[in-house]
Design a protein around this motif. Sequence first.
Motif, mmCIF file in Angstrom:
data_model
loop_
_atom_site.group_PDB
_atom_site.id
_atom_site.type_symbol
_atom_site.label_atom_id
_atom_site.label_comp_id
_atom_site.label_asym_id
_atom_site.label_seq_id
_atom_site.Cartn_x
_atom_site.Cartn_y
_atom_site.Cartn_z
ATOM 1 N N GLY A 27 0.902 -1.181 0.150
ATOM 2 C CA GLY A 27 -0.115 -0.012 -0.118
ATOM 3 C C GLY A 27 0.830 1.116 0.114
ATOM 4 O O GLY A 27 2.074 1.356 0.437
ATOM 5 N N ILE A 28 0.431 2.416 -0.773
ATOM 6 C CA ILE A 28 1.107 3.629 -0.613
ATOM 7 C C ILE A 28 0.155 4.558 0.163
ATOM 8 O O ILE A 28 -0.712 5.009 -0.535
ATOM 9 C CB ILE A 28 1.641 4.172 -2.074
ATOM 10 N N GLY A 29 0.903 5.021 0.989
ATOM 11 C CA GLY A 29 -0.154 6.118 1.843
ATOM 12 C C GLY A 29 -0.698 5.554 3.320
ATOM 13 O O GLY A 29 -1.169 4.523 3.374
ATOM 14 N N ARG A 49 2.537 -4.456 3.329
ATOM 15 C CA ARG A 49 3.618 -3.346 3.789
ATOM 16 C C ARG A 49 3.091 -2.050 3.202
ATOM 17 O O ARG A 49 2.776 -1.865 1.882
ATOM 18 C CB ARG A 49 5.159 -3.487 3.225
ATOM 19 N N VAL A 50 2.762 -1.128 4.031
ATOM 20 C CA VAL A 50 2.313 0.297 3.636
ATOM 21 C C VAL A 50 3.482 1.141 3.835
ATOM 22 O O VAL A 50 4.281 1.358 4.682
ATOM 23 C CB VAL A 50 1.324 0.822 4.798
ATOM 24 N N THR A 123 9.879 6.902 3.316
ATOM 25 C CA THR A 123 10.056 6.322 2.214
ATOM 26 C C THR A 123 9.135 6.540 1.071
ATOM 27 O O THR A 123 7.837 6.228 1.218
ATOM 28 C CB THR A 123 9.984 4.577 2.575
ATOM 29 N N GLU A 124 9.667 7.036 0.072
ATOM 30 C CA GLU A 124 8.882 7.670 -1.009
ATOM 31 C C GLU A 124 8.984 6.448 -2.042
ATOM 32 O O GLU A 124 10.083 6.035 -2.610
ATOM 33 C CB GLU A 124 9.122 8.711 -1.748
ATOM 34 N N THR A 141 11.918 2.540 -4.433
ATOM 35 C CA THR A 141 11.830 3.735 -3.352
ATOM 36 C C THR A 141 12.814 4.770 -3.755
ATOM 37 O O THR A 141 13.687 4.468 -4.578
ATOM 38 C CB THR A 141 12.115 2.971 -2.014
ATOM 39 N N ASP A 142 12.880 5.784 -2.964
ATOM 40 C CA ASP A 142 13.617 7.013 -3.366
ATOM 41 C C ASP A 142 15.133 6.409 -2.943
ATOM 42 O O ASP A 142 16.259 7.152 -2.995
ATOM 43 C CB ASP A 142 13.354 8.127 -2.654
#
Length: 556
Positions: A27-29, A49-50, A123-124, A141-142
Motif C-alpha cells: 500500500g502507498i499512503g 507493507r504500507v 520512504t517515497e 523507493t527513493d
Amino acid sequence: MTTEETGTGVATATRESKPAPDFDAIGIGAGFAGLALIHYLRKEGLSIRVFDRALDIGGTWSWNCYPGAATDSESYYYCLTFSKDLLQKWSWTKRYPGFEETQAYMRFVADECDMWPHIQLDTEIVKAEYLGELGYWRVTTDADETYTCRFLISGMGMISEPMIPKIEGLDRFEGPIFHSSRWPRGLDYAGKKIAVIGSGSTTVQLVPVLAEKAASVTVFQRTPNYILPAMQRPMTSEWEREIKENYDEIVEKCRNHAFGMAFDSPTGRTVADTPADEVQRVFEENWTGSFRWVFETFDDLLTNPEANRLASEFITRKMKEQVEDPEIADLVAPNVDDYPLFAKRPPLDHGYLSSLNRDNVTLVDIKEREPLEEITETGLRTTRKDYECDIIVLATGFKAYTGALEAFPIYGSDGQTLREKWERSSDSIMGVCVAGFPNLFIVTGPQAPFANLPTSIEQNVIWITRCLQKMQHEGYDVFKPRIEAEREWTAHTAEIHNQTLMAHGDEVNSWMMGANRDDKAPRVLIYFGGANAYYDKLDQSADEGFPELEFVKLNA
C-alpha cells in the motif's frame, strides 16, 4: 470471466519456479486508507507493507499542518468503523478536530491494532511497474530499493498532490514561499506581512488564525466561494455519551447517505413543493453549522436550479451580514448569477468572514479588478500596485483524484503509465480499478464519489478485500480490469454529472472537475450519483463475482 493463460504478455513462469513476492500487497499512503488496508488484509492472512514518504502516519493530516487546519466533517464520523471497541475507546474533543487531533487518532488506531510493523515511513515510492511474466508489481523507493508484491494498492488520497500555479517570478521571492500543504513546522509568522494566494477552504481556515499574530494578511482571491458556517463547539460528556450509545445507527447513516455523512436526509421535502415563507423558515432553523444545511433542508438544492438559487441567495445574504464594509462584502460573496452552489466545494467558516473586518486583513480581487502579474523579490505585483510581504502562502489547491498517481511513473501491462492513460480522460472502474493495470487497486480514485472520506475509504477497502478473498479461495493469480466495464462506468459517471448543477464546475475553476489545473483539460472526476448508491454498486459487484474483472490462473 476467468481464464488460464500461458504465452507472451501474461506469464510463462509456473507457480513452482517463480520467486515469491516480498509481500502479498503493498500500500502507498499511511492515512485512513493505509490503516484500513492493514486491518482488512491482515484479517485475511495476507502480508502487507504500507509505505509513506512522511515521517509519521496521518496521510493528508501529516502534511496539512498549517495554522487552523481542521476537518470539515464532524469528528465522530470522520473515523474508521471496523472496530466497535475503538469507537467506544476514543474520545474527540470538539466538533471539527484539528490536524493534530486527527493525526493523534490515527496513531491511537495503529497502537491499539498493532499496525506499526506493517508501516514503513520516510520512504517515497518513485516508480511502480507491472511484471507481466510473473503477475507481480515491483516498486522502487527513493533509496533505490525494490520490493515486489502481488497487489499494488494506492491509498495516496484524492487531495495530496499540491497544485503549484504558473506565476511569473515564483523563484524570485526572497522570503519563504510554499504551498499551504507544505507549511514549515515551527514557522514564526508573528509580526510578519503575509500574502495568501487563493480563497478556498484552506484560506478560510488559515486567515483567522494568521491574523491574530501577523502584522498583515493579504488574500488574493480569484473566485469567491459560498461559505457555510462551521459553528465549532467542544465535545461535551452528554454529547459524547449520546454518540457512543448510538454508534451503530451513526455508522448506518453514513453508509446510506448520498455524501457518506451521518445526516438525516433525504428529508422528503423540496423547495418546489414548499411555500416561499416556509422555505426561508427551514433555511433559518437549519443554519446550525456543517454541510447539514445543504442536506437536511430540502432534497432538490443540488438538482433544481431555482431551489439552488434560493439557497445561494440565502447563503450570500448570511455572508454579507458578517462583513462590515459593503464593498468587501460584495467581493467575498459570489454573485448567484455566476455559478450555482456546489459547482465549487463550499468551505466552512471558522471566523474568516469576521476576520475581513480587521484592520490587518485585506482582500484583493485578482480576477477582474487587478489581475496578478508577477511575484517580485519583495512581494506580489498586480496590474494596479505592488504588495510587499515577508511570507507568501500558495493556498492554490490540489491536483485532485489523479495528481498523486501521476506524480511518479506507474507502468501498466502494456508499458503505458497512468499519467499517459489519463491525458484526456481520467477513466476508471468505480474509481478502484483501471483497464491496462492488472492487480492494481486505487482507494477513492477518479470517478469515485466526493463524500466523507473515511466512509468511502472503508467501503473501497471492503470491496478490495472481497476481491482478494475470491482470488485466494479460487486460486486466481491475476485480475485484469475489463475495458468494456471501464467505458461503461465512465459513460455512466458523465451522464449523471451532466444532470447535476456540478457540471458548471469547469466555469469557475473547480478542483472537483480538475478545472484548477493548467496542465490538463477539465474532466469528470467525481461520481455524483450518491455515495450510498455507489456503495450499493460495490456490494452488487462483489456479490456477482466482480464481473468488471477478468480473473486469470497462471499456468501451473
